[in-house]
Design a protein around this motif. Structure first.
Motif, PDB file in Angstrom:
ATOM      1  N   GLY A 149       0.700  -1.212  -0.042  1.00 26.98           N
ATOM      2  CA  GLY A 149       0.118  -0.028   0.103  1.00 26.98           C
ATOM      3  C   GLY A 149       0.694   1.202  -0.018  1.00 26.98           C
ATOM      4  N   GLY A 150       1.724   1.242   0.747  1.00 25.68           N
ATOM      5  CA  GLY A 150       2.932   2.314   0.721  1.00 25.68           C
ATOM      6  C   GLY A 150       3.640   2.581  -0.654  1.00 25.68           C
ATOM      7  N   GLU A 151       3.815   1.320  -1.238  1.00 28.01           N
ATOM      8  CA  GLU A 151       4.662   1.603  -2.556  1.00 28.01           C
ATOM      9  C   GLU A 151       3.628   2.124  -3.550  1.00 28.01           C
ATOM     10  N   VAL A 152       2.248   1.727  -3.638  1.00 27.47           N
ATOM     11  CA  VAL A 152       1.395   2.232  -4.531  1.00 27.47           C
ATOM     12  C   VAL A 152       1.116   3.850  -4.177  1.00 27.47           C
ATOM     13  N   CYS A 153       0.998   4.074  -2.943  1.00 27.21           N
ATOM     14  CA  CYS A 153       0.781   5.482  -2.566  1.00 27.21           C
ATOM     15  C   CYS A 153       1.874   6.637  -3.056  1.00 27.21           C
ATOM     16  N   VAL A 154       3.269   6.071  -2.766  1.00 30.88           N
ATOM     17  CA  VAL A 154       4.131   7.060  -3.290  1.00 30.88           C
ATOM     18  C   VAL A 154       4.351   6.885  -4.953  1.00 30.88           C
ATOM     19  N   ARG A 155       4.021   5.894  -5.555  1.00 29.11           N
ATOM     20  CA  ARG A 155       4.288   5.784  -7.091  1.00 29.11           C
ATOM     21  C   ARG A 155       3.105   6.658  -7.437  1.00 29.11           C
ATOM     22  N   LEU A 156       2.115   6.836  -7.087  1.00 31.04           N
ATOM     23  CA  LEU A 156       0.796   7.718  -7.545  1.00 31.04           C
ATOM     24  C   LEU A 156       1.287   9.200  -7.363  1.00 31.04           C
ATOM     25  N   GLY A 157       2.177   9.382  -6.074  1.00 29.78           N
ATOM     26  CA  GLY A 157       2.845  10.818  -5.991  1.00 29.78           C
ATOM     27  C   GLY A 157       3.710  10.972  -6.843  1.00 29.78           C
ATOM     28  N   MET A 158       4.660  10.192  -7.187  1.00 32.86           N
ATOM     29  CA  MET A 158       5.669  10.307  -8.121  1.00 32.86           C
ATOM     30  C   MET A 158       5.119  10.652  -9.557  1.00 32.86           C
ATOM     31  N   ALA A 159       4.082  10.261  -9.877  1.00 32.27           N
ATOM     32  CA  ALA A 159       3.306  10.456 -11.227  1.00 32.27           C
ATOM     33  C   ALA A 159       3.148  11.932 -11.312  1.00 32.27           C
ATOM     34  N   SER A 160       2.923  12.690 -10.284  1.00 34.75           N
ATOM     35  CA  SER A 160       2.617  13.957 -10.174  1.00 34.75           C
ATOM     36  C   SER A 160       3.944  15.106 -10.414  1.00 34.75           C
ATOM     37  N   TYR A 161       5.009  14.421 -10.323  1.00 36.71           N
ATOM     38  CA  TYR A 161       6.306  15.554 -10.060  1.00 36.71           C
ATOM     39  C   TYR A 161       6.690  15.875 -11.546  1.00 36.71           C
ATOM     40  N   ASP A 162       6.566  17.228 -11.515  1.00 39.13           N
ATOM     41  CA  ASP A 162       6.577  18.107 -12.973  1.00 39.13           C
ATOM     42  C   ASP A 162       8.148  18.378 -12.771  1.00 39.13           C
ATOM     43  N   PRO A 163       8.965  18.167 -13.722  1.00 41.38           N
ATOM     44  CA  PRO A 163      10.465  18.517 -13.766  1.00 41.38           C
ATOM     45  C   PRO A 163      10.323  20.063 -13.999  1.00 41.38           C
ATOM     46  N   ALA A 164       9.548  20.476 -14.635  1.00 41.17           N
ATOM     47  CA  ALA A 164       9.579  21.828 -15.161  1.00 41.17           C
ATOM     48  C   ALA A 164       9.253  22.833 -13.814  1.00 41.17           C
ATOM     49  N   LEU A 165       8.294  22.072 -13.080  1.00 36.14           N
ATOM     50  CA  LEU A 165       8.008  23.140 -11.787  1.00 36.14           C
ATOM     51  C   LEU A 165       8.845  22.718 -10.920  1.00 36.14           C
ATOM     52  N   ARG A 166       9.719  21.618 -10.751  1.00 32.87           N
ATOM     53  CA  ARG A 166      10.507  20.931  -9.798  1.00 32.87           C
ATOM     54  C   ARG A 166       9.614  20.929  -8.480  1.00 32.87           C
ATOM     55  N   ASN A 167       8.366  20.356  -8.545  1.00 33.54           N
ATOM     56  CA  ASN A 167       7.650  20.399  -7.731  1.00 33.54           C
ATOM     57  C   ASN A 167       6.396  19.393  -7.803  1.00 33.54           C
ATOM     58  N   SER A 168       5.876  18.870  -7.019  1.00 29.63           N
ATOM     59  CA  SER A 168       4.367  18.027  -7.534  1.00 29.63           C
ATOM     60  C   SER A 168       3.288  18.816  -7.820  1.00 29.63           C
ATOM     61  N   ALA A 169       2.873  18.523  -8.860  1.00 34.27           N
ATOM     62  CA  ALA A 169       1.634  19.424  -9.537  1.00 34.27           C
ATOM     63  C   ALA A 169       0.299  19.273  -8.496  1.00 34.27           C
ATOM     64  N   PHE A 170       0.347  18.215  -7.741  1.00 34.36           N
ATOM     65  CA  PHE A 170      -0.704  18.181  -6.647  1.00 34.36           C
ATOM     66  C   PHE A 170      -0.466  19.531  -5.868  1.00 34.36           C
ATOM     67  N   PHE A 171       0.649  19.759  -5.433  1.00 33.74           N
ATOM     68  CA  PHE A 171       1.065  20.923  -4.532  1.00 33.74           C
ATOM     69  C   PHE A 171       0.604  22.460  -5.265  1.00 33.74           C
ATOM     70  N   GLU A 172       1.145  22.278  -6.463  1.00 34.35           N
ATOM     71  CA  GLU A 172       0.690  23.636  -7.153  1.00 34.35           C
ATOM     72  C   GLU A 172      -0.682  23.834  -7.377  1.00 34.35           C
ATOM     73  N   ARG A 173      -1.369  22.868  -7.444  1.00 31.09           N
ATOM     74  CA  ARG A 173      -2.667  22.967  -7.610  1.00 31.09           C
ATOM     75  C   ARG A 173      -3.526  23.131  -5.989  1.00 31.09           C
ATOM     76  N   GLY A 174      -2.667  23.210  -4.954  1.00 30.68           N
ATOM     77  CA  GLY A 174      -3.342  23.372  -3.840  1.00 30.68           C
ATOM     78  C   GLY A 174      -3.976  21.934  -3.143  1.00 30.68           C
ATOM     79  N   LEU A 175      -3.623  20.713  -3.821  1.00 27.18           N
ATOM     80  CA  LEU A 175      -3.981  19.583  -3.381  1.00 27.18           C
ATOM     81  C   LEU A 175      -3.025  18.698  -2.502  1.00 27.18           C
ATOM     82  N   HIS A 176      -3.722  18.152  -1.617  1.00 30.29           N
ATOM     83  CA  HIS A 176      -2.800  17.426  -0.489  1.00 30.29           C
ATOM     84  C   HIS A 176      -2.612  16.126  -1.230  1.00 30.29           C
ATOM     85  N   ALA A 177      -1.455  15.855  -1.729  1.00 27.98           N
ATOM     86  CA  ALA A 177      -1.337  14.362  -2.256  1.00 27.98           C
ATOM     87  C   ALA A 177      -1.235  13.357  -1.255  1.00 27.98           C
TER      88      ALA A 177
END
Length: 493
Positions: A149-177
């Protein structure tokens, strides 16, 4: 054969099914290093929960979110399936997960995965413990469910990482990953412990994708709802798995589809590769992303940690806090928005919990903290008396948080900072850390992790019972059926 009657090729397997097959396979065993890591996660989780129940945290009155959640859960009634940490209560599994998950995140002391920047264990483990107790699972099943469960959780979070923003797109949108991805991870762990097939686990994922939620405005301007996010994720994960067990199904393309999880939350700012990379070779621990989750040495938002490290280092060099005229804390752009803006809120946070998200307050607190705990900044630094200390408030008002280009380059693979101080007599001091203590470059030792656990558990359980509980955790991979209930019973004050 007539081309018009040829059997069409099977459609490609969806991402939910791929993740579910990985999880189902984990029942056959996970690498020993993964099991060992899972026991450390359980110990840290229990220590954090018990710390929140401590008499001196200032977080255990009737207004505390975990107390409010407990009262709400009690009123709902239901079958007594799983224990609540710190009480004699046994509630339905989904509600026990709700309370324990809220408690786990109460102090913002829970572990963090990089570069997804989310807290996987506080969302997944409460669900796993609740279902494990309800089902009478053994320790091997519990640790495997937490790991998957932890592995699935963090992999979903990693799918949101935007190299151009150098940040999670969840965070940029105000969402709590944490709460969004954690719901899916909790569903996976719960479905495994309910004994669902890979198909059933995939359905649990599909259901959970309609349940995850959370916004992070509280990081900026206060409010206590964020502390409920991990509990809500755990609660929804249990519910999703239970619905799947009863026959509710999820869309096969729920993650990657046109109206699926990733597009709905992130638009086109997501990448599928992190979800499946190495998933067919998980015997190699290098492919386990959950193992990259780091422990917190300080009970505050992780973005504040490198600034705390800098402040402690300057203090060790002899800096007198009363001599400071101005201080400038440099961090990456994304952390600055969380711990430095709006400035008027961060220099004068509204509550002790809000102070955990303040760069100015945490720097001031580190410069003035009692270091006898051995961990630098600790629980006492976020009590009402510490928070209201005029000396800390005055020092925080002299700290400005700015964006630093070097830190931008290092984020989010490391949380770094630079602290520059000018004294009243015109002296200039500076200290830079390329990564925070406890991070990938300087992880907490086993001794430090156990010391952190004892600082939280001893005041609640007493030293002897806290050590007995720790022994149970160490033996968890080999524990028999009913181990979750024994663990939770061991957490009663």
């Amino acid at each position: 054969m007539n081309p018009t009657t040829a059997t069409a090729p099977a459609p490609p397997i969806g991402l939910a099914a791929q993740l579910a097959e990985f999880a189902a396979d984990c029942r056959n065993g996970v690498p020993e290093a993964v099991t060992t890591d899972a026991t450390g996660r359980v110990l840290d989780f229990l220590g954090n929960c018990l710390a929140a129940l401590g008499p001196d945290t200032g977080e255990n009155d009737e207004a505390a979110p975990h107390q409010a959640v407990l009262r709400t859960a009690r009123r709902a009634g239901g079958r007594p399936e799983a224990g609540v940490i710190g009480t004699g209560d046994r509630l339905p599994a989904d509600r026990a997960a709700l309370v324990n998950g809220t408690l786990a995140h109460a102090l913002d002391f829970d572990d963090t995965h990089l570069p997804s920047v989310l807290h996987p264990t506080a969302a997944v483990l409460p669900a796993a413990l609740a279902v494990a107790e309800a089902e009478g699972a053994d320790g091997a099943a519990l640790t495997a469910a937490l790991a998957a469960g932890g592995e699935v959780c963090v992999r979903l979070g990693m799918a949101s990482y935007d190299p151009a923003l150098r940040n999670s797109a969840f965070f940029e949108r105000g969402l709590h990953a944490t709460s969004i991805c954690g719901t899916v991870g909790a569903a996976v762990a719960s479905a495994m412990l309910l004994g669902l097939s890979a198909e059933g686990i995939a359905d649990a994922v599909g259901i959970a994708c309609s349940m995850g939620a959370g916004v992070i405005e509280a990081n900026r301007t206060g409010g206590s709802v964020k502390r409920v996010h991990c509990g809500w994720a755990a609660h929804c994960g249990v519910t999703a798995a239970q619905l799947a067990a009863e026959g509710v199904t999820g869309p096969p393309t729920v993650i990657e589809g046109r109206f699926g999880f990733l597009t709905a939350f992130l638009g086109d700012q997501w990448h599928a590769e992190p979800l499946t990379e190495g998933l067919d070779a998980m015997h190699d621990t290098a492919n386990w992303q959950y193992l990259r989750t780091v422990y917190k040495p300080y009970p505050s938002n992780h973005f504040t940690h490198p600034g705390i490290d800098c402040a402690l280092a300057l203090r060790a060099r002899g800096l007198d806090p009363d001599a400071i005229a101005t201080a400038e804390l440099g961090v990456a752009g994304a952390p600055r928005r969380t711990i430095g803006e709006p400035r008027e809120e961060k220099t004068r946070p509204r509550t002790p919990y809000h102070a955990k998200f303040s760069g100015p307050y945490t720097v001031a607190a580190a410069l003035l903290a009692d270091e006898s705990s051995g961990l630098g900044l600790h629980l006492a630094d976020f009590t009402p008396s510490a928070f209201e200390d005029p000396r800390r408030r005055a020092l925080a008002a002299r700290v400005k948080v700015v964006q630093d280009a070097v830190c931008d380059d290092e984020f989010p693979h490391a949380f770094s900072a630079v602290l520059r101080v000018t004294t009243h007599d015109g002296a200039h001091l500076e200290h830079r850390v390329p990564g925070s203590r406890g991070g990938p470059a300087s992880p907490l030792t086993l001794e430090e992790l156990e010391a952190k656990y004892r600082l939280g558990s001893d005041p609640v359980l007493g030293a002897d019972r806290a050590e007995q509980l720790a022994d149970q955790v160490r033996a968890l991979p080999r524990a028999g059926k009913g181990c979750a209930r024994r663990l939770l019973d061991g957490c009663r004050p």
